[in-house]
Design a protein around this motif. Sequence first.
Motif, PDB file in Angstrom:
ATOM      1  N   SER A 168       0.863  -1.097  -0.029  1.00  0.00           N
ATOM      2  CA  SER A 168       0.227  -0.125  -0.260  1.00  0.00           C
ATOM      3  C   SER A 168       0.820   1.268  -0.031  1.00  0.00           C
ATOM      4  O   SER A 168       1.462   1.621   0.377  1.00  0.00           O
ATOM      5  N   LYS A 172       0.347   2.321  -7.272  1.00  0.00           N
ATOM      6  CA  LYS A 172      -0.675   1.622  -7.680  1.00  0.00           C
ATOM      7  C   LYS A 172      -1.396   2.377  -8.500  1.00  0.00           C
ATOM      8  O   LYS A 172      -1.766   2.101  -9.645  1.00  0.00           O
ATOM      9  N   SER A 173      -2.008   2.939  -7.749  1.00  0.00           N
ATOM     10  CA  SER A 173      -3.974   3.947  -7.657  1.00  0.00           C
ATOM     11  C   SER A 173      -2.993   4.884  -8.642  1.00  0.00           C
ATOM     12  O   SER A 173      -3.367   5.405  -9.944  1.00  0.00           O
ATOM     13  N   ILE A 176      -2.156   3.723 -12.528  1.00  0.00           N
ATOM     14  CA  ILE A 176      -3.085   3.874 -13.509  1.00  0.00           C
ATOM     15  C   ILE A 176      -3.984   5.385 -14.246  1.00  0.00           C
ATOM     16  O   ILE A 176      -3.296   4.832 -15.511  1.00  0.00           O
ATOM     17  N   ASN A 177      -3.921   5.959 -13.002  1.00  0.00           N
ATOM     18  CA  ASN A 177      -4.081   7.687 -13.385  1.00  0.00           C
ATOM     19  C   ASN A 177      -3.055   7.553 -14.899  1.00  0.00           C
ATOM     20  O   ASN A 177      -3.629   8.456 -15.645  1.00  0.00           O
ATOM     21  N   ALA A 184      -9.362   8.594 -14.550  1.00  0.00           N
ATOM     22  CA  ALA A 184      -9.754   9.437 -13.614  1.00  0.00           C
ATOM     23  C   ALA A 184     -11.174  10.232 -13.855  1.00  0.00           C
ATOM     24  O   ALA A 184     -12.250   9.897 -12.998  1.00  0.00           O
ATOM     25  N   GLU A 187     -14.480   8.181 -14.670  1.00  0.00           N
ATOM     26  CA  GLU A 187     -15.103   7.645 -13.461  1.00  0.00           C
ATOM     27  C   GLU A 187     -16.478   8.107 -13.621  1.00  0.00           C
ATOM     28  O   GLU A 187     -17.671   7.883 -12.863  1.00  0.00           O
ATOM     29  N   ASP A 217      -8.370  -2.257 -12.764  1.00  0.00           N
ATOM     30  CA  ASP A 217      -8.484  -0.834 -11.913  1.00  0.00           C
ATOM     31  C   ASP A 217      -8.697  -1.016 -10.521  1.00  0.00           C
ATOM     32  O   ASP A 217      -7.965  -0.140  -9.682  1.00  0.00           O
ATOM     33  N   THR A 218      -8.379  -2.285 -10.083  1.00  0.00           N
ATOM     34  CA  THR A 218      -8.006  -2.596  -8.242  1.00  0.00           C
ATOM     35  C   THR A 218      -7.340  -3.767  -7.941  1.00  0.00           C
ATOM     36  O   THR A 218      -6.718  -4.682  -8.812  1.00  0.00           O
ATOM     37  N   PRO A 219      -5.869  -2.710  -7.184  1.00  0.00           N
ATOM     38  CA  PRO A 219      -5.126  -3.472  -6.672  1.00  0.00           C
ATOM     39  C   PRO A 219      -5.529  -5.519  -6.954  1.00  0.00           C
ATOM     40  O   PRO A 219      -5.988  -5.402  -6.181  1.00  0.00           O
TER      41      PRO A 219
END
Length: 295
Positions: A168, A172-173, A176-177, A184, A187, A217-219
Amino acid sequence: MTSNVTGRVVRAHGGFYYVQLDTQLVECTARGRIKLEYDRILVGDRVRISMNPDGTGALEEILDRVVVLRRPPVANVTQVVVVSASTEPTPDSLLLDRLLVIAEATGLKQVICFNKVDLLYDNTVGSLLEAYSSIGYRTVKTSAKAGQGIGQLRQLLCGETSVFAGQSGVGKSALINALDPSFARKEGSVSERLGRGRHTTRTAELLSLDKDTFVVDTPGLTSITLDMLDKGKLSEYFPEIGKYTDGCRFSDCVHMEEPDCEVKRRLSLGEISKERYGNYVTLLSEIEEARLRRY
Ligand code: GDP
Ligand code: ZN
């Protein structure tokens, strides 16, 4: 009515399945028959649909389903991007190796991404990256914040369905963005258009980066443990260790206390890194403990 259209389920919500075709996204329902045949249609499934005159569709068939991740539940993932921060949080080589082993054992390709290079004043990442590249892993240095290395990361994702994994806070997020800033933005608009309620639980979605290139989109991979691994197979998942095991005297050598172990010999010559071997030993004992718990 055509029924030979194939696409990919990128989102499932409220009984609707959103199927990405080459150039359009089609809202589909599942017919009774298909619901009976497959108790669950997953995001990531390759499907054959038929088109209705109004532009919506109906799922007709689920095509080949290869790797299925349980958390998040996504089908046909092909690659894991293991993300480590260059600093903040400090790279955790045991976690990195654990994720690489899980990916390999699951049949997924691997990319190692060292993010936050903008925070770095020394060459710590350089030597880490060099160590993993020399083993044969594909690596990339990025800064999601400064936009560095994103083009190279995008190339490594080409033609694959990738899931990001890692501690964490590694970014990662943010990565992706950075790959597509419209993710983003999308969404909001997608939720409105496709009727995502505000209070609904989010399920994973596939982001379409290009034709045949998707990012979950989700780790993922966080909940996977090594319990299911065979002790004797672990060395195969460390490529630079696995390549020497044929030279060991015993075919079931786990490269610990056995005599005439080629792996230990290469370790003493410095051809296998102490840190990687140490992580191998840690994961080996974890597998052993899990086995003992079962009996
Ligand atoms: P995740 O938990 O792995 O998804 O991490 P996030 O994407 O939420 O990022 C964690 C924090 O690191 C956030 O405050 C981000 O703004 C920050 N961050 C992400 N990437 C970078 C980067 O390349 N450079 C810097 N300096 N900060 C970053
Ligand atoms: Zn051995």
